[in-house]
Design a protein around this motif. Structure first.
Motif, short mmCIF file in Angstrom:
data_model
loop_
_atom_site.label_atom_id
_atom_site.label_comp_id
_atom_site.label_asym_id
_atom_site.label_seq_id
_atom_site.Cartn_x
_atom_site.Cartn_y
_atom_site.Cartn_z
N THR A 188 2.40 14.34 -12.90
CA THR A 188 1.33 14.93 -13.73
C THR A 188 1.18 16.42 -13.46
O THR A 188 1.05 17.23 -14.39
CB THR A 188 0.01 14.21 -13.43
OG1 THR A 188 0.17 12.80 -13.61
CG2 THR A 188 -1.09 14.72 -14.37
N ALA A 235 3.79 5.51 -5.39
CA ALA A 235 3.72 5.57 -6.85
C ALA A 235 2.62 6.53 -7.31
O ALA A 235 2.80 7.31 -8.25
CB ALA A 235 3.47 4.17 -7.42
N VAL A 236 1.46 6.45 -6.59
CA VAL A 236 0.36 7.35 -6.95
C VAL A 236 0.77 8.81 -6.72
O VAL A 236 0.51 9.69 -7.54
CB VAL A 236 -0.91 6.99 -6.14
CG1 VAL A 236 -1.98 8.07 -6.34
CG2 VAL A 236 -1.44 5.63 -6.57
N LYS A 237 1.43 9.02 -5.54
CA LYS A 237 1.88 10.40 -5.27
C LYS A 237 2.87 10.87 -6.32
O LYS A 237 2.80 12.01 -6.80
CB LYS A 237 2.51 10.46 -3.88
CG LYS A 237 1.49 10.39 -2.75
CD LYS A 237 2.19 10.50 -1.40
CE LYS A 237 1.18 10.42 -0.26
NZ LYS A 237 1.85 10.50 1.06
N GLU A 238 3.85 9.99 -6.63
CA GLU A 238 4.83 10.38 -7.65
C GLU A 238 4.16 10.64 -9.00
O GLU A 238 4.48 11.60 -9.70
CB GLU A 238 5.88 9.27 -7.79
CG GLU A 238 6.81 9.17 -6.59
CD GLU A 238 7.79 8.02 -6.74
OE1 GLU A 238 7.68 7.28 -7.75
OE2 GLU A 238 8.66 7.84 -5.85
N GLU A 239 3.21 9.76 -9.38
CA GLU A 239 2.51 9.96 -10.65
C GLU A 239 1.73 11.28 -10.63
O GLU A 239 1.72 12.04 -11.60
CB GLU A 239 1.55 8.79 -10.88
CG GLU A 239 0.82 8.84 -12.21
CD GLU A 239 1.77 8.68 -13.38
OE1 GLU A 239 1.43 9.13 -14.48
OE2 GLU A 239 2.87 8.09 -13.17
N HIS A 240 1.07 11.53 -9.45
CA HIS A 240 0.31 12.80 -9.34
C HIS A 240 1.25 14.01 -9.42
O HIS A 240 0.97 14.99 -10.13
CB HIS A 240 -0.45 12.79 -8.01
CG HIS A 240 -1.26 14.05 -7.79
ND1 HIS A 240 -2.36 14.36 -8.56
CD2 HIS A 240 -1.08 15.08 -6.90
CE1 HIS A 240 -2.85 15.51 -8.15
NE2 HIS A 240 -2.10 15.97 -7.14
N LYS A 263 0.83 -1.21 0.00
CA LYS A 263 0.00 0.00 0.00
C LYS A 263 0.86 1.25 0.00
O LYS A 263 0.58 2.23 -0.71
CB LYS A 263 -0.93 -0.01 1.21
CG LYS A 263 -2.08 -1.00 1.09
CD LYS A 263 -2.98 -0.92 2.30
CE LYS A 263 -4.13 -1.92 2.19
NZ LYS A 263 -5.00 -1.88 3.39
N VAL A 316 2.28 1.61 -3.39
CA VAL A 316 1.24 2.09 -4.31
C VAL A 316 0.95 3.56 -4.07
O VAL A 316 0.84 4.36 -5.00
CB VAL A 316 -0.04 1.24 -4.16
CG1 VAL A 316 -1.19 1.87 -4.95
CG2 VAL A 316 0.21 -0.18 -4.63
N GLU A 317 0.84 3.90 -2.75
CA GLU A 317 0.59 5.32 -2.44
C GLU A 317 1.74 6.20 -2.92
O GLU A 317 1.51 7.29 -3.46
CB GLU A 317 0.37 5.48 -0.94
CG GLU A 317 -0.94 4.89 -0.45
CD GLU A 317 -1.08 4.98 1.07
OE1 GLU A 317 -0.11 5.44 1.71
OE2 GLU A 317 -2.14 4.59 1.60
#
Length: 402
Positions: free
Chosen positions: A93, A85-90, A79, A82-83
């Motif tokens: 972006t 990765a999501v933060k990095e992707e956000h 988790k 994933v969090e």
């Protein structure tokens, strides 16, 4: 697990078994004694299976708990990953959107600068055209002043000619001078027509150049519209996320802008060349006007020389008439007896005849030399080359030199 050794004594009666219960577990160990008279001593070792099964269950529970804990830890790590990765992707972006917005703002600023530079160039062209118009108006005013001065000079020359005609009272000479003046007027009108035609030709050339400039400006506007359409297409492609394509299009746009700048520089150089050619043409017109003025002055000098020769002829005729009258008076006063001697003396000697003629020829030759000297000295080099500053007598020599 071992159970401590225990002894059983006979009971109060037969048939009563002696029992030994284990105090450490739920299982019971019982021994039935049939023979009451014997004393039974047992060493019992009982494996407590329940303890082992309990331990195994505890171990299994512990293992299950450990597995669950590990799975929870792994799930938490997954988790977290994933969090992250999501933060990095956000964040990536958000950064890309910010960079995209900054690039869009920079491109808009670049387009604004391009539009301002084009407006500045148009303003500069208009100012140059206004300056050229002002220069042309000033030159037109100078030409008008020169024409007025020339007209005043012509009027004065005409008045001087009329006064000379009245004083000399020579009708034929007056007619010739009037014809000469008519020819001069016609030549002046012809020269003015030629100048007007040249000015009209220059005006036509300027109009053609203006038309070419208009066509170039329209082509430039078409190119600008195409570039704007290309920019819109680029924005759409940028919205689709093709960063590499954007960079390539930005490079192409930069190349086009550089080519546009070079085209603008070439047009300015062409304008400067056109201005130089116009100045050269104006210099040529001025030199032609100076040549016409010099020709007019030479014609005026020729007329003055002719008038002086006419005056010299008139003076010679008056002197000859005076000499003839004196000879007649001398003849009338002389005595009759001296008529023969006078007749003999009146026969002209060849030497004496040649002498008066020689004197008159000498005087006429001297006056002719003087007039020729004056003509030679009065003829100056009025035609100058503006490039090498060489002077010429005739406009044809200057044109040949150019």
């Amino acid at each position: 697990m071992s159970v401590p050794k225990s002894t059983e004594s006979p009971g109060s009666g037969c048939g009563v078994p002696a029992q030994r219960s284990s105090q450490q577990g739920p299982e019971m160990v019982s021994v039935k004694l049939e023979d009451c008279s014997q004393t039974l001593e047992l060493n019992v070792i009982v494996k407590e299976e329940w303890e082992e099964s309990g331990i195994e269950e505890e171990i299994e529970v512990k293992e299950v708990d450990q597995r669950a804990v590990k799975e929870e830890v792994e799930e938490r790590e997954v988790k977290k990953e994933v969090e992250m990765a999501v933060k990095e992707e956000h964040e990536r972006t958000v950064k890309e959107e910010e960079e995209q917005g900054e690039r869009t703002v920079k491109e808009e600023e670049q387009e604004d600068r391009t539009v301002k530079e084009e407006e500045q160039g148009e303003r500069t062209v208009k100012e140059e055209e206004q300056g050229e118009r002002t220069v042309k108006e000033e030159e037109q005013g100078e030409r008008t002043v020169k024409e007025e001065e020339q007209g005043e000079r012509t009027v004065k020359e005409e008045e001087q000619g009329e006064q000379t005609v009245k004083e000399e009272e020579q009708g034929e000479q007056t007619v010739k001078e009037e014809e000469q003046e008519d020819r001069t007027v016609k030549e002046e009108e012809q020269g003015e027509r030629t100048v007007k035609e040249e000015e009209q030709g220059e005006q036509a050339v300027k109009e053609e150049e203006q038309g070419e400039r208009t066509v170039k400006e329209e082509e430039q506007e078409d190119r600008t519209v195409k570039e704007e359409e290309q920019g819109e297409r680029t924005v759409k492609e940028e919205e689709q996320g093709e960063q590499a394509v954007k960079e390539e299009e930005q490079g192409e746009r930069t190349v086009k802008e550089e080519e546009q700048g070079e085209q603008t520089v070439k047009e300015e150089e062409q304008g400067e060349q056109t201005v130089k050619e116009e100045e050269q043409g104006e210099r040529t017109v001025k030199e032609e006007e100076q040549g016409e003025q010099a020709v007019k002055e030479e014609e005026q000098e020729d007329r003055t020389v002719k008038e002086e020769e006419q005056e010299d002829r008139t003076v010679k005729e008056e002197e000859q008439e005076r000499a003839f009258k004196e000879e007649e008076e001398n003849r009338e006063v002389s005595a009759p007896d001296l008529e023969e001697e006078e007749e003999v003396d009146s026969i002209p000697d060849p030497g004496e005849i040649s002498n008066p003629g020689s004197d008159s020829e000498h005087s006429s030759t001297a006056s002719g030399n003087h007039k020729q000297h004056r003509r030679r000295n009065s003829r100056q080099k009025h035609h100058h080359c503006m490039d090498c500053f060489t002077s010429f007598y005739e406009p044809k020599e200057l044109k040949t030199h150019l």
